[in-house]
Write a protein that holds these residues in place. Structure first.
Motif, PDB file in Angstrom:
ATOM      1  N   GLN A  41       0.841  -1.127   0.237  1.00  7.81           N
ATOM      2  CA  GLN A  41       0.161   0.085   0.145  1.00  7.81           C
ATOM      3  C   GLN A  41       0.923   1.243  -0.020  1.00  7.81           C
ATOM      4  OE1 GLN A  41      -2.789  -0.497   3.508  1.00  7.81           O
ATOM      5  NE2 GLN A  41      -4.160  -1.629   2.230  1.00  7.81           N
ATOM      6  N   ASP A  42       2.010   1.188   0.591  1.00  5.73           N
ATOM      7  CA  ASP A  42       3.039   2.522   0.954  1.00  5.73           C
ATOM      8  C   ASP A  42       3.481   2.750  -0.709  1.00  5.73           C
ATOM      9  OD1 ASP A  42       2.501   2.609   3.507  1.00  5.73           O
ATOM     10  OD2 ASP A  42       4.403   1.588   4.144  1.00  5.73           O
ATOM     11  N   HIS A  43       3.698   1.641  -1.408  1.00  7.78           N
ATOM     12  CA  HIS A  43       4.241   1.787  -2.709  1.00  7.78           C
ATOM     13  C   HIS A  43       2.951   2.009  -3.754  1.00  7.78           C
ATOM     14  CE1 HIS A  43       7.631   0.498  -0.545  1.00  7.78           C
ATOM     15  NE2 HIS A  43       8.418   1.301  -1.680  1.00  7.78           N
ATOM     16  N   GLY A  44       1.984   2.054  -3.448  1.00  5.73           N
ATOM     17  CA  GLY A  44       0.661   2.371  -4.666  1.00  5.73           C
ATOM     18  C   GLY A  44       0.058   0.999  -5.004  1.00  5.73           C
ATOM     19  N   LEU A  45       0.534  -0.100  -4.463  1.00  6.24           N
ATOM     20  CA  LEU A  45       0.298  -1.340  -4.976  1.00  6.24           C
ATOM     21  C   LEU A  45      -0.805  -2.011  -4.102  1.00  6.24           C
ATOM     22  CD1 LEU A  45       3.936  -2.767  -5.433  1.00  6.24           C
ATOM     23  CD2 LEU A  45       2.270  -1.936  -7.125  1.00  6.24           C
ATOM     24  N   ILE A  46      -1.454  -2.949  -4.708  1.00  8.52           N
ATOM     25  CA  ILE A  46      -2.765  -3.687  -3.996  1.00  8.52           C
ATOM     26  C   ILE A  46      -2.436  -5.070  -3.717  1.00  8.52           C
ATOM     27  CG2 ILE A  46      -5.216  -3.978  -4.488  1.00  8.52           C
ATOM     28  CD1 ILE A  46      -5.254  -1.838  -6.384  1.00  8.52           C
ATOM     29  N   PHE A  47      -2.815  -5.657  -2.698  1.00  8.49           N
ATOM     30  CA  PHE A  47      -2.691  -6.947  -2.378  1.00  8.49           C
ATOM     31  C   PHE A  47      -4.148  -7.445  -2.959  1.00  8.49           C
ATOM     32  CE2 PHE A  47      -2.648 -10.719   0.228  1.00  8.49           C
ATOM     33  CZ  PHE A  47      -1.486 -10.719   0.913  1.00  8.49           C
ATOM     34  N   ASN A  48      -4.006  -8.449  -3.990  1.00 10.05           N
ATOM     35  CA  ASN A  48      -5.042  -9.090  -4.666  1.00 10.05           C
ATOM     36  C   ASN A  48      -5.799  -9.978  -3.818  1.00 10.05           C
ATOM     37  OD1 ASN A  48      -6.854 -10.189  -6.187  1.00 10.05           O
ATOM     38  ND2 ASN A  48      -5.692  -9.918  -8.171  1.00 10.05           N
TER      39      ASN A  48
END
Length: 151
Positions: A41-48
């Motif tokens: 989340q801190d890197h703008g990514l999503i845990f699918n």
């Protein structure tokens, strides 16, 4: 990207967009999953959450309930990763069976070519060495053989 500082046991591994997390206890596992989620989340990514599954590898039937942002991750008893079957018992019967099925399918597909008398033995040997044998033996170096798998 690796959340933990330095190597540790059991650990995490990553390949392309896949991450494997191995921990000795369910509490450590949940903490590591939470850490990965926060870092993503801190890197703008999503845990699918739809593609994420958890699995306990044990001879005992154990349940593992892990939540990410209030959603419980789906538990599985086996999965295929990079063409190799893994199961919740830590055995390779599924992987070996899968390889044998693929090998048999290839033999059935290539049988018309292999049975022809006018096809030189050199070509048949090349087909065996480049298609049939590698299909059967893929990842066999990692297999743990038991009396059941040997028979």
């Amino acid at each position: 990207m690796k959340p933990s500082k330095g190597p540790r046991e059991p650990g995490e591994f990553a390949y392309a967009d896949n991450v494997g997390i191995v921990e000795a206890t369910s509490k450590l596992f949940a903490l590591t999953v939470d850490l990965w989620n926060r870092i993503l989340q801190d890197h703008g990514l999503i845990f699918n959450l739809q593609k994420t599954e958890v699995m306990v590898v044990s001879w005992q039937n154990k349940l593992l309930q892990v939540e990410v942002d209030g959603n419980t991750l789906q538990e599985t008893t086996g999965y295929k990763y990079l063409g190799v079957m893994y199961n919740d018992r830590g055995t390779h019967e599924g992987a070996i069976h899968d390889r044998i099925q693929k090998h048999t399918a290839n033999i059935n597909f290539l049988y018309p070519l292999l049975k022809k008398k006018n096809v030189p033995m050199k070509i048949k040997t090349t087909v065996y060495k480049t298609i049939l044998r590698p299909t059967l033996m893929y990842s066999c170096g990692a297999w743990t053989l038991t009396n059941m798998t040997i028979s």
